[in-house]
Design a protein around this motif. Structure first.
Motif, PDB file in Angstrom:
ATOM      1  N   SER A 198       0.835  -1.204   0.000  1.00 16.36           N
ATOM      2  CA  SER A 198       0.000   0.000   0.000  1.00 16.36           C
ATOM      3  C   SER A 198       0.865   1.247   0.000  1.00 16.36           C
ATOM      4  CB  SER A 198      -0.917   0.016   1.224  1.00 16.36           C
ATOM      5  OG  SER A 198      -1.797  -1.077   1.184  1.00 16.36           O
ATOM      6  N   LEU A 238      -0.161  10.126  -2.842  1.00 16.11           N
ATOM      7  CA  LEU A 238      -0.552  10.348  -1.453  1.00 16.11           C
ATOM      8  C   LEU A 238       0.661  10.451  -0.535  1.00 16.11           C
ATOM      9  CD1 LEU A 238      -3.555   7.882  -1.181  1.00 16.11           C
ATOM     10  CD2 LEU A 238      -3.661  10.345  -0.820  1.00 16.11           C
ATOM     11  N   LEU A 239       1.746   9.849  -0.941  1.00 15.69           N
ATOM     12  CA  LEU A 239       2.980   9.887  -0.150  1.00 15.69           C
ATOM     13  C   LEU A 239       4.120  10.289  -1.068  1.00 15.69           C
ATOM     14  CD1 LEU A 239       2.807   6.481   1.769  1.00 15.69           C
ATOM     15  CD2 LEU A 239       2.633   8.731   2.802  1.00 15.69           C
ATOM     16  N   HIS A 271      -9.251   2.479  -3.907  1.00 15.79           N
ATOM     17  CA  HIS A 271      -8.870   2.102  -2.544  1.00 15.79           C
ATOM     18  C   HIS A 271      -9.804   1.030  -2.018  1.00 15.79           C
ATOM     19  CE1 HIS A 271      -6.107   5.516  -1.999  1.00 15.79           C
ATOM     20  NE2 HIS A 271      -6.909   6.093  -2.877  1.00 15.79           N
ATOM     21  N   GLN A 272      -9.288   0.275  -1.044  1.00 12.53           N
ATOM     22  CA  GLN A 272     -10.172  -0.743  -0.494  1.00 12.53           C
ATOM     23  C   GLN A 272     -11.313  -0.118   0.297  1.00 12.53           C
ATOM     24  OE1 GLN A 272      -8.644  -3.839   1.989  1.00 12.53           O
ATOM     25  NE2 GLN A 272     -10.574  -4.909   1.895  1.00 12.53           N
ATOM     26  N   THR A 282      -0.649  15.902   4.362  1.00 10.26           N
ATOM     27  CA  THR A 282      -1.048  14.496   4.183  1.00 10.26           C
ATOM     28  C   THR A 282      -0.177  13.785   3.188  1.00 10.26           C
ATOM     29  OG1 THR A 282      -2.868  15.501   3.016  1.00 10.26           O
ATOM     30  CG2 THR A 282      -3.423  13.928   4.756  1.00 10.26           C
ATOM     31  N   LYS A 283      -0.026  14.389   2.059  1.00 10.04           N
ATOM     32  CA  LYS A 283       0.660  13.663   1.008  1.00 10.04           C
ATOM     33  C   LYS A 283       2.104  13.381   1.387  1.00 10.04           C
ATOM     34  CE  LYS A 283       1.455  17.955  -1.309  1.00 10.04           C
ATOM     35  NZ  LYS A 283       0.578  19.009  -1.719  1.00 10.04           N
ATOM     36  N   LYS A 284       2.612  14.109   2.368  1.00 12.30           N
ATOM     37  CA  LYS A 284       4.014  13.892   2.718  1.00 12.30           C
ATOM     38  C   LYS A 284       4.193  12.911   3.857  1.00 12.30           C
ATOM     39  CE  LYS A 284       5.394  18.109   0.702  1.00 12.30           C
ATOM     40  NZ  LYS A 284       4.678  19.339   0.761  1.00 12.30           N
ATOM     41  N   THR A 285       3.401  13.067   4.910  1.00  7.06           N
ATOM     42  CA  THR A 285       3.688  12.258   6.091  1.00  7.06           C
ATOM     43  C   THR A 285       2.671  11.182   6.385  1.00  7.06           C
ATOM     44  OG1 THR A 285       3.062  14.313   7.088  1.00  7.06           O
ATOM     45  CG2 THR A 285       5.215  13.428   7.653  1.00  7.06           C
ATOM     46  N   ALA A 286       1.440  11.411   5.957  1.00  9.62           N
ATOM     47  CA  ALA A 286       0.418  10.481   6.405  1.00  9.62           C
ATOM     48  C   ALA A 286       0.182   9.432   5.338  1.00  9.62           C
ATOM     49  CB  ALA A 286      -0.871  11.215   6.685  1.00  9.62           C
ATOM     50  N   THR A 287      -0.297   8.288   5.794  1.00  7.57           N
ATOM     51  CA  THR A 287      -0.678   7.274   4.836  1.00  7.57           C
ATOM     52  C   THR A 287      -1.907   6.611   5.384  1.00  7.57           C
ATOM     53  OG1 THR A 287      -0.052   5.246   3.774  1.00  7.57           O
ATOM     54  CG2 THR A 287       0.836   5.617   5.932  1.00  7.57           C
ATOM     55  N   GLU A 288      -2.573   5.891   4.550  1.00 11.17           N
ATOM     56  CA  GLU A 288      -3.714   5.150   5.042  1.00 11.17           C
ATOM     57  C   GLU A 288      -3.252   4.005   5.916  1.00 11.17           C
ATOM     58  OE1 GLU A 288      -7.504   3.902   2.924  1.00 11.17           O
ATOM     59  OE2 GLU A 288      -5.928   4.351   1.487  1.00 11.17           O
ATOM     60  N   GLY A 289      -4.030   3.718   6.921  1.00 10.35           N
ATOM     61  CA  GLY A 289      -3.622   2.682   7.868  1.00 10.35           C
ATOM     62  C   GLY A 289      -3.591   1.294   7.272  1.00 10.35           C
ATOM     63  N   GLY A 290      -4.217   1.049   6.212  1.00  7.89           N
ATOM     64  CA  GLY A 290      -4.212  -0.318   5.712  1.00  7.89           C
ATOM     65  C   GLY A 290      -4.362  -0.303   4.223  1.00  7.89           C
ATOM     66  N   GLU A 291      -5.099  -1.249   3.781  1.00  7.93           N
ATOM     67  CA  GLU A 291      -5.299  -1.292   2.362  1.00  7.93           C
ATOM     68  C   GLU A 291      -6.241  -0.164   1.989  1.00  7.93           C
ATOM     69  OE1 GLU A 291      -7.151  -4.723   4.376  1.00  7.93           O
ATOM     70  OE2 GLU A 291      -6.641  -2.664   4.724  1.00  7.93           O
ATOM     71  N   ASN A 303       0.620   4.107  -2.661  1.00 10.91           N
ATOM     72  CA  ASN A 303       0.301   5.471  -2.240  1.00 10.91           C
ATOM     73  C   ASN A 303       1.316   6.456  -2.789  1.00 10.91           C
ATOM     74  OD1 ASN A 303      -2.017   4.811  -0.869  1.00 10.91           O
ATOM     75  ND2 ASN A 303      -1.006   4.567   1.104  1.00 10.91           N
ATOM     76  N   LEU A 342      -0.579   0.664  11.508  1.00  5.83           N
ATOM     77  CA  LEU A 342      -0.287  -0.699  11.052  1.00  5.83           C
ATOM     78  C   LEU A 342      -0.909  -0.958   9.688  1.00  5.83           C
ATOM     79  CD1 LEU A 342       0.473  -1.132  14.033  1.00  5.83           C
ATOM     80  CD2 LEU A 342      -0.588  -3.369  13.876  1.00  5.83           C
ATOM     81  N   SER A 343      -0.300  -1.850   8.931  1.00  8.17           N
ATOM     82  CA  SER A 343      -0.902  -2.229   7.651  1.00  8.17           C
ATOM     83  C   SER A 343      -2.181  -2.996   7.942  1.00  8.17           C
ATOM     84  CB  SER A 343       0.055  -3.088   6.844  1.00  8.17           C
ATOM     85  OG  SER A 343       0.022  -4.421   7.293  1.00  8.17           O
ATOM     86  N   GLY A 344      -3.091  -3.033   6.977  1.00  5.84           N
ATOM     87  CA  GLY A 344      -4.394  -3.654   7.183  1.00  5.84           C
ATOM     88  C   GLY A 344      -4.299  -5.058   7.762  1.00  5.84           C
ATOM     89  N   ASP A 404      -6.129  -1.734  -4.850  1.00  4.67           N
ATOM     90  CA  ASP A 404      -5.534  -2.192  -3.590  1.00  4.67           C
ATOM     91  C   ASP A 404      -6.490  -3.150  -2.896  1.00  4.67           C
ATOM     92  OD1 ASP A 404      -4.071  -2.625  -1.341  1.00  4.67           O
ATOM     93  OD2 ASP A 404      -3.839  -0.513  -0.791  1.00  4.67           O
ATOM     94  N   GLU A 405      -6.172  -4.411  -2.878  1.00  5.81           N
ATOM     95  CA  GLU A 405      -7.002  -5.471  -2.303  1.00  5.81           C
ATOM     96  C   GLU A 405      -8.490  -5.299  -2.620  1.00  5.81           C
ATOM     97  OE1 GLU A 405      -6.207  -7.028   1.581  1.00  5.81           O
ATOM     98  OE2 GLU A 405      -4.251  -6.060   1.635  1.00  5.81           O
TER      99      GLU A 405
END
Ligand SMILES: Nc1ncnc2c1ncn2[C@@H]1O[C@H](COP(=O)(O)OP(=O)(O)OP(=O)(O)O)[C@@H](O)[C@H]1O
Ligand SMILES: [Mg+2]
Lengths: 527, 358
Positions: free
Chosen positions: A47, A56-57, A88-89, B349-358, A51, A405-407, A168-169
């Protein structure tokens, strides 16, 4: 220089969170018109990598080339302009808006300053016809199925002109039929010249649709292989770095007295109709009882009633010989229940709290985690560390919030917490959703271990394979009833499929033996 | 979603930035209307910080704001918007005076304890009403606490006129037995009304921290506030925690009211509106981001602003109305640091944050 048929090249991508490298010098290229699978364990960094590709990152190091040109994808808008779209999931749709409104959001067409709904709806219709993405342009998101929501999400990226789609999944939330449809949609998309990156933990899906597969492990790229010439076993071993066994090893069960006794249980659904209709069910100590059924046939309500999260309308539930009908969740937990909830982010974790706090979410008030109302942070931390270690939850620190944590690792954290409490009855609802094959193998082993220690396990899953391989007995739910209970080693996929569609046991049994007989006949005739 | 260090830095940066923006905005306003902002801010800070009396007054105001800020924050942690802090301050205030006047001959320690406790309890019950209604009937706490505010206002005025005094608009002053003033503080600050409430506030800041981070009850309040479903799943009672946090919220506000009564004024008089300390407590809590020490410092800032604005007319030629607008603008920005946090997040956001999972 790069070949022209490569639409994406990611070179040497590294992404650090603090000192932790989520991506470590990863290479990935995507050819025009291919479906490229991205495979890796939970927390491997899939992910994160995607991202980065969707803006997003920002990567700490590395280069991204799109259509032969070096780019810097500083925001999702930039990704959009480059023709990159991500599904996105957890869908990013506005519930109260219609499908059309969601799709055109931010790109509305105007006519004399008014939103031009008619034209937009026509556009959406055309687009959905072109790719075979069945949606109702006028329906509200909150009223449509998860599958259709996903199709709306796909249309949204197409409407924005995406040529490169990232999934993504995508199949984690879908029913088997919807998964079939999605595979067809993906094939249709590449026929139209789109290119796709697909993240999934399900190897059969990769085999079915993907052309190539890139495997990453602990943030590093391991290899990119041709799917056609690589077996599922090879893929799994490459991903985990050891040999994975798909077969669930288990001795025959040695069931004892029942730990869960359900009598005549009726549970009403939120809107007031009966979701569970006067059912009887036992789970014995030392057995795994599987619950099979198509989503929405009362399984969720049944579990919510046992765990005290929903009111029981009538009937009774006994746990370990004690009546727990309509008792409070805490009382039920203390009587000896562990629960891996279906919706991990809503029920299983307080995402904004630290992982270590989440690990004591039900036990914080007991010794040794607290004393006379004061928390013992040292014990809480130790406990969390132990669980993380034992269940291989991948995180850089137990002080991270659960949301970081990852999903899959969120799911592993919950499973660790629940199994570790060693409850008389463990309810596992979709326990391996979103887990990699290595983790699934491990979780199945632990469930069987619980059983062998004389505990009861209630396993609810929409995946037939899982139910058949792990359970000792299988109860099939259909329309709020348990229409049959069969022994796992005396049934097969066909029979279960018929039962799940509401065909009574005798008929299902007949049909299956009949077709089997016919098959045998044709085989014999051919000879 | 941020890594630990980032999160800490960020939690510190946001309030600082809000304060700076608030002052800049105030300055722009003054410039626009032709006043000299540098002179004005100088007058404000010199006036307060260079003079023991005014500094004492600012700290006295900060004392009460600490209580209202903590009171708002504790409910907010549990997911509750207690806009009724002002009303709870008022019922605490009138209760403390009433008790102090009813038992004038008790020894000082006893009388103070009794008055403060009574105010605390009445404040707690007042807020608890909204908590119970929310927990068991799902009523919106914002509307209920606003209505309770008005009931508190008119009830207090009624009590002052008809029960505690005899027909007047002001009660008698409480005796020295019930006063929170201490001589050395009064002397140190050259006769300001700064009182022992300050020490109670500091103790309460520490207690608040202990409660939130060290106790199982605080753990529950935090969990319920962050995710109601997961807390219920984990066996916590959402209604119980809502009521508890509202009870504590009102207790803190009531105590703040008592300190206003026994420390600042020594009496109570009919009010035309609800005490501003109640509403400013919301801004104080939001600026302090729910951290008790942060709340204490933001209360001091607000105390200084409050007292300092008095210097603008005389020393910087900024008229009263303008001074109030400037202060309000600063409070707005400071209180709106949630907004700033939001904007910040969008950029980052786009720099430091990410989604927690999928
Ligand atoms: N904001 C963050 N702060 C700290 N660590 C993070 C952050 N975001 C992700 N991580 C870590 O980076 C690693 C990779 O996470 P990522 O979500 O990319 O995994 P994944 O391959 O998608 O796993 P899954 O299959 O479980 O979804 C994980 O160990 C995760 O804990
Ligand atoms: Mg992921």
């Amino acid at each position: 220089m790069s070949e022209t048929n490569k639409v994406i090249e990611m070179k040497g991508i590294t992404k650090k969170f603090g000192n932790f490298k989520a991506n470590d010098n990863i290479h990935l290229d995507l050819k025009k018109g291919e479906i490229h699978a991205l495979l890796g364990e939970n927390g491997a960094g899939k992910s994160t990598l995607m991202n980065i590709l969707s803006g997003l990152l920002e990567p700490t190091e590395g280069e991204i080339w799109v259509n032969g040109e070096k780019v810097s994808i500083s925001s999702p808008d930039v990704a959009n302009q480059l023709g990159i779209g991500m599904v996105h999931q957890h869908f990013m749709l506005v519930d109260k808006f219609t499908v059309t409104e969601n799709i055109i959001l931010g790109k509305e067409k105007h006519k004399f300053g008014f939103m031009d709904q008619a034209t937009s709806q026509k556009d959406v219709k055309e687009l959905s016809d072109q790719y075979g993405l069945r949606v109702d342009p006028k329906a509200r998101i909150s009223d449509i199925s998860v599958g259709m929501q996903q199709r709306a999400e796909i249309l949204k990226t197409l409407y924005r002109g995406a040529d490169i789609l990232i999934f993504d999944e995508p199949t984690g939330v879908l029913t088997p039929q919807e998964i079939e449809e999605l595979m067809e949609i993906m094939n249709a998309l590449v026929k139209e010249g789109k290119s796709i990156i697909l993240i999934t933990h399900k190897l059969d899906e990769i085999k079915k649709v993907a052309d190539r597969c890139t495997v990453i492990r602990r943030g590093k790229s391991i290899d990119t292989v041709d799917v056609a010439t690589t077996s599922q076993q090879e893929l799994a071993d490459m991903m985990v770095g050891r040999s994975v066994s798909f077969k669930v090893d288990k001795k025959p069960a040695d069931p004892k007295e029942p730990v869960l006794e359900i009598k005549n249980l009726t549970v009403k659904e939120a809107r007031g109709y009966d979701a569970v209709k006067a059912i009887d069910l036992d789970v014995k100590a030392g057995e795994i009882l599987g619950i099979a059924g198509v989503d929405g046939n009362g399984q969720s309500e049944l579990i919510q009633a046992i765990t005290g999260l929903t009111k029981v309308d009538s009937g009774s539930i006994k746990l370990d010989g004690k009546d727990i009908t309509n008792k409070k969740p805490r009382k039920i937990t203390e009587t000896g229940l562990g629960h891996i909830p279906e919706d991990r982010q809503r029920y299983g974790l307080v995402l904004q709290m630290k992982l270590e706090e989440n690990m004591s979410l039900q036990t914080y008030y007991q010794k040794p985690f607290s004393n006379h109302g004061f928390l013992n942070h040292k014990e809480i931390k130790e406990h969390a560390k132990q669980l993380i270690e034992e269940f291989d939850v991948r995180t850089s620190s137990e002080e991270n919030t659960a949301s970081s944590l990852s999903g899959g690792n969120q799911q592993k954290a919950i499973i660790a917490r629940e199994i570790y409490r060693n409850p008389a009855l463990l309810i596992a609802a979709q326990p391996t959703r979103g887990l990699d094959v290595g983790a699934i193998e491990y979780i199945h082993k632990r469930l069987i271990e619980q059983r062998d220690h004389g505990k009861g396990v209630l396993l609810m899953s929409y995946e037939l394979d899982e139910v058949m391989n792990v359970s000792d007995r299988i109860a099939v739910m259909y329309d709020g009833n348990i229409i049959a209970i069969v022994n796992a080693d005396e049934t097969n996929e066909k029979e279960l499929g018929l039962l799940m569609a509401g065909v009574p046991l005798e008929k299902a049994h007949e049909q299956v033996t009949e077709t089997e007989g016919k098959e045998r006949e044709t085989v014999a005739n051919e000879k | 979603m941020l890594t630990k260090n980032n999160e800490k830095l960020y939690n510190f940066l946001v309030p600082i930035l809000s304060i700076v923006l608030g002052f800049i905005f105030g300055a722009i306003l003054m410039l626009f209307f032709g006043y000299n902002p540098i002179l004005a801010y100088q007058a404000m800070f010199n006036g307060v910080l260079a003079n023991p009396f005014f500094f004492g007054e600012a700290m006295r105001q900060a004392t009460v704001l600490t209580f209202t800020g903590l009171g708002f924050a504790i409910a907010f942690k549990a997911g509750f918007f207690n806009i009724g802090v002002a009303g709870q301050v008022l019922v605490g205030w009138v209760t403390s005076i009433w008790v102090a006047l009813a038992f004038p001959d008790l020894p000082r320690i006893l009388l103070l304890t009794l008055s403060l406790t009574a105010a605390l309890l009445v404040g707690a019950v007042w807020a608890g009403i909204a908590g119970v209604l929310r927990a068991y009937f799902g009523t919106n706490e914002v509307i209920v606490t606003i209505m309770l505010n008005y009931i508190a206002l008119y009830l207090t005025n009624y009590l002052i006129r008809n029960v505690i005094s005899t027909g007047g608009n002001t009660t008698e002053r409480v005796g020295p037995n019930a006063s929170l003033r201490v001589d050395w503080l009064t002397q140190l600050t050259q006769g300001s009304r700064l009182n022992a409430g300050l020490f109670i506030a500091i103790i309460v800041v520490a207690l608040y921290w202990v409660f939130m981070t060290q106790t199982t009850a605080g753990f529950e309040v935090r969990a319920v506030g962050l995710n109601r479903f997961a807390s219920t799943y984990a066996g916590m009672s959402a209604p119980r925690n809502i009521i508890l946090s509202m009870f504590l919220s009102g207790a803190l506000a009531g105590l703040g009211g008592a300190i206003h009564g026994l420390g600042t004024f020594g009496n109570i008089f009919t009010q035309s509106g609800l005490p501003g300390v109640g509403f400013n407590g919301i801004a104080v809590a939001l600026l302090g981001l729910g951290n008790p020490v942060g709340i204490f410092f933001s209360a001091i800032l607000f105390g200084v602003l409050d007292v300092g604005s008095g210097f603008l007319p005389n020393r910087a030629g900024v008229p009263d109305e303008m001074a109030e607008i400037v202060i309000a603008a600063i409070i707005f920005f400071v209180g709106a640091n949630y907004l700033i946090r939001f904007l910040f997040e969008k950029v980052k956001t786009k720099k430091t944050a990410t989604e927690g999972g999928e």
